[in-house]
Write a protein that holds these residues in place. Sequence first.
Motif, mmCIF file in Angstrom:
data_model
loop_
_atom_site.group_PDB
_atom_site.id
_atom_site.type_symbol
_atom_site.label_atom_id
_atom_site.label_comp_id
_atom_site.label_asym_id
_atom_site.label_seq_id
_atom_site.Cartn_x
_atom_site.Cartn_y
_atom_site.Cartn_z
ATOM 1 N N VAL A 119 0.862 -1.193 0.000
ATOM 2 C CA VAL A 119 0.000 0.000 0.000
ATOM 3 C C VAL A 119 0.891 1.233 0.000
ATOM 4 C CG1 VAL A 119 -1.862 1.238 1.162
ATOM 5 C CG2 VAL A 119 -1.779 -1.253 1.299
ATOM 6 N N LEU A 158 -1.942 -1.157 -3.920
ATOM 7 C CA LEU A 158 -3.069 -0.253 -3.664
ATOM 8 C C LEU A 158 -2.589 1.153 -3.337
ATOM 9 C CD1 LEU A 158 -3.876 -3.149 -2.018
ATOM 10 C CD2 LEU A 158 -5.920 -1.824 -1.632
ATOM 11 N N LEU A 179 -5.703 0.313 -7.854
ATOM 12 C CA LEU A 179 -5.665 -1.030 -7.270
ATOM 13 C C LEU A 179 -5.315 -2.006 -8.391
ATOM 14 C CD1 LEU A 179 -6.414 -3.261 -5.190
ATOM 15 C CD2 LEU A 179 -8.769 -2.969 -5.895
#
Length: 324
Positions: free
Chosen positions: A5, A101, A170
Amino acid sequence: MKALVLIGGFGTRLRPVTYAVPKQLIPLAGKPMLYHVLDLLPAGIEEVVLATGYKADEIGRYVTEHPPRVPVRMVPEAEPLGTGGGMRNAGGDMSDPFLLLNSDVIAAFDVAALLTAQTAHGGIGTMTLVEVEDPTPYGVAALDPDDRILRFVEKPSREEAPSRWINAGLGVWRQDVLARIPSQTPVSWEREVVPSLLADGVYAFRAQGFWEDAGTPERLLRAQKYLFESGRGGRRALPAGTTGKGPAAIDPSAAVEGASFGGSVTVGPHVIVGAGAYLEDCILMDRVTVDAGASVVHSILGPRARVHGGHRVAHQILGEGAEA
Ligand code: GTP
């Protein structure tokens, strides 16, 4: 499988709040943005690596005090390395493939179906794309009939945009993409790396359903509304002694007796709202004070901000300690 992330950006479009609080810790529907993003992950993710930069210490402290349901590990950058540089810096121990992400994706995506798509076509990666009215603020893809991405242009003009299908932030990628990013130097994943990967087969996963890049005040409040409406918010009912309607996520330490609510409100810890004050479609971060008779509508108030009695704050973003 592991997930990476990206969480190191400055969040400039959410200033002045992000001078005090990293974007990912802004509460939406009673829970920091980061935790809603982690909710997207399918079961079976063994570890989430957070590629941090700006305000990494604050994020680290919060995550330690409020452990997410998946194990997280933080890898900070000394200097901002951009999205690609951050991936290279933090991605040393990624699975093959891995999920990637952005930290401001609020969506109702079927991530398991994304993973199935990647397995089915076997290319170097799959980007989740959504169709939008105006693609110009995003990365835009040109697709062939098999949904292979032929061209990817970051933030094009209206004329240059090859379609209205944009990068939703994503994707799933083969681990070897990481070695193709130069190390310890700022690199943009979207501008410099993705275009160079297209020859190896990057495919689109066309997602349906709600999606918002919660990176601006307007979009963030829209995302909060969705989270409440879809039942992903925190406490939704109004406490005794208040009037109006929910949903609202009100921290138990907040004092809101006598206040009136108009829906889609987050009230953080130790907030004080005076009698007759009105709150609608807003976020009040910790220790905000809204005096009696004031109103806050479509706004985000940073920690310790104060709205004086009788004042109306509408469509505003107030930084830490600001007064209105
Ligand atoms: P703005 O400044 O308002 O554009 O927000 P931002 O800093 O979050 O930038 P943007 O939304 O374009 O970034 C997309 C994602 O990449 C976000 O999740 C950011 O946190 C992340 N990101 C941006 N720059 C960096 C960086 O230099 N390092 C790391 N690790 N992540 C980054």
